[in-house]
Design an enzyme around this catalytic site. Structure first.
Site, short mmCIF file in Angstrom:
data_model
loop_
_atom_site.label_atom_id
_atom_site.label_comp_id
_atom_site.label_asym_id
_atom_site.label_seq_id
_atom_site.Cartn_x
_atom_site.Cartn_y
_atom_site.Cartn_z
N GLU A 1 -10.16 -1.66 -19.42
CA GLU A 1 -11.43 -1.12 -19.95
C GLU A 1 -12.62 -1.86 -19.33
O GLU A 1 -13.73 -1.34 -19.32
CB GLU A 1 -11.48 -1.30 -21.47
CG GLU A 1 -10.98 -0.12 -22.26
CD GLU A 1 -11.90 1.10 -22.21
OE1 GLU A 1 -13.08 0.96 -22.50
OE2 GLU A 1 -11.41 2.19 -21.86
N LYS B 1 -14.57 -7.70 -24.33
CA LYS B 1 -13.39 -8.19 -23.59
C LYS B 1 -13.79 -8.86 -22.28
O LYS B 1 -13.13 -9.78 -21.81
CB LYS B 1 -12.44 -7.02 -23.32
CG LYS B 1 -11.56 -6.67 -24.52
CD LYS B 1 -10.44 -7.70 -24.68
CE LYS B 1 -9.50 -7.34 -25.80
NZ LYS B 1 -8.36 -8.27 -25.90
#
Ligand code: NAP
Ligand code: G4F
Length: 339
Positions: free
Chosen positions: A126, A152
């Protein structure tokens, strides 16, 4: 002497497979779980008595220090996260607290209690988001497209920073989508296999989905947790892409799941008007519902696992078709046994 490992997010999909792998390899396994009003070991329920559960939370540094002291871990696998991309627009601050700052909390707990402990961070494809090249490798620039992806990316860089600042053995695995019979029901693959099983058994009429054109590089979680372990067994810490090198659309996944149940679909329309009928009787079984569209989409993910294959000797063993067939079979059995 037995090696000791601490897995955060042990009751999730990957945590449960990783715990099984480490037990097979002779580790003493500790798993961090959150306290809930009802005791719930999730995907690791079958491991009660085999691993030691510790209560804690990624947002609570003191609980992570405590977990490090009790486990005396030689290896920490940080799998805990708010991992559903769609929810990250609804809970962006909680997602950042857990998926970004939570990683610093874990690294600090290790640095203070056992700095020689090896650390694995669950990074993600992602982070490539609006992809800057195809396929994506360790050198592809990042461009996250969701609060989850942004959080993240912080976790990824803080892991690299602790490696460079403090000489810690800290690695990030940039894992592309991986699925299994234990995948959460909100993720698209499991939503599809569960619905296909229900439709086959006459317990559901219709499956509604969002973007059918999104493409993902889908592998099986069991193969991917092996890569996590391999990353912590090397002479030097490094970051690796883990992927299959194949990409398929959501529509391809729908076709594969229904085919596994001997249902052939015919597709009609495009975009928000797209739907699929059962070739045998013309009944509409799948349709697009724009409510599942995302504010910003990741349209194409395709990973290049060459570095992991060459340096770690990692190879995926479960093919796409085998993965879909295992997921469909498990859902069919489960739905059949539901009251
Ligand atoms: P998952 O099934 O959603 O598991 C996530 C785990 O994190 C759950 O056990 C959850 O516990 C725990 N958790 C959430 N918030 C927490 C908190 N504040 N403190 C402690 N634990 C918390 O995810 P997964 O598919 O196994 O993925 C594992 C990791 O890999 C995640 O970090 C994910 O972001 C990352 N990742 C996954 C993929 C993939 O395709 N599966 C790809 C790349 C990276 P509860 O049950 O209490 O919520
Ligand atoms: O299954 P998804 O929700 O997974 P997504 O967003 O790719 O994220 C997963 O993989 C990441 C690795 O790349 C992990 F880091 C992350 O934790 C998670 O495990 O959605 C896949 C695709 C998206 O493009 C989404 O828009 O499927 C599309 N989709 C179409 N209809 C749908 C739906 N997704 C969901 N969840 N539900 C739908 O109805």
């Amino acid at each position: 002497m037995k090696k000791s490992a601490l897995i955060t997010g042990v009751n999730g999909q990957d945590g449960s497979y990783l715990a099984e792998l480490l037990l097979e390899k002779g580790y003493k396994v500790y798993g961090l779980i959150r306290r809930k009003s009802v005791v719930d070991y999730g995907n690791s329920t079958h491991l009660v008595g085999k691993i030691e559960f510790l209560y804690g939370d990624m947002t609570d540094l003191t609980s992570l220090i405590r977990a490090m002291k009790i486990s005396e871990a030689d290896e920490v696998y940080n799998l805990a996260a708010q991992s559903f991309v769609a929810t990250s627009w609804e809970q962006p601050v909680a997602t950042a607290d857990i998926d970004a700052v939570g990683v610093t909390n874990m690294l600090e707990a290790i640095r203070v209690v056992r700095p020689a402990c090896r650390f694995y961070q669950a990074s993600t494809s992602e982070m490539f988001g609006l992809v800057q090249e195809v396929p994506q490798s360790e050198s592809t620039p990042f461009y996250p497209r969701s609060p989850y992806g942004v959080a993240k990316l912080y976790g990824h860089w803080i892991t690299k920073n602790y490696r460079e600042s403090f000489g810690m053995y800290a690695c990030s695995g940039i894992l592309f989508n991986h699925e299994s019979e234990r995948r959460g029901l909100e993720f698209v693959t499991r939503k599809i296999t569960d619905a296909a099983a229900r439709i086959k058994l006459g317990k559901q009429d219709l499956l509604e989905l969002g973007n059918m054109d999104a493409k993902r590089d889908w592998g099986h979680s069991k193969d991917y947790v092996r890569a996590m372990w391999l990353m912590l067994q090397q002479d030097e810490a490094d970051d690796y892409v883990i992927a299959t090198g194949e990409t398929r659309s959501v529509r391809d996944f729908v076709n594969a799941a229904f085919t596994a149940l001997d249902i052939e679909l015919e597709w009609h329309g495009t975009g928000a008007e797209e739907y699929a009928t059962n070739k045998a009787d013309g009944k509409t079984l799948v349709k697009v519902n724009p409510k599942f569209f995302r504010p910003a989409e990741v349209e194409l993910l395709l990973g290049n696992p060459a570095k992991a294959e060459a340096k770690l000797g990692w190879k995926r063993e479960i093919s796409f078709d085998e993965m879909v067939s295992r997921m469909v079979k498990a859902d069919l059995e489960r739905v059949q046994n539901e009251r």
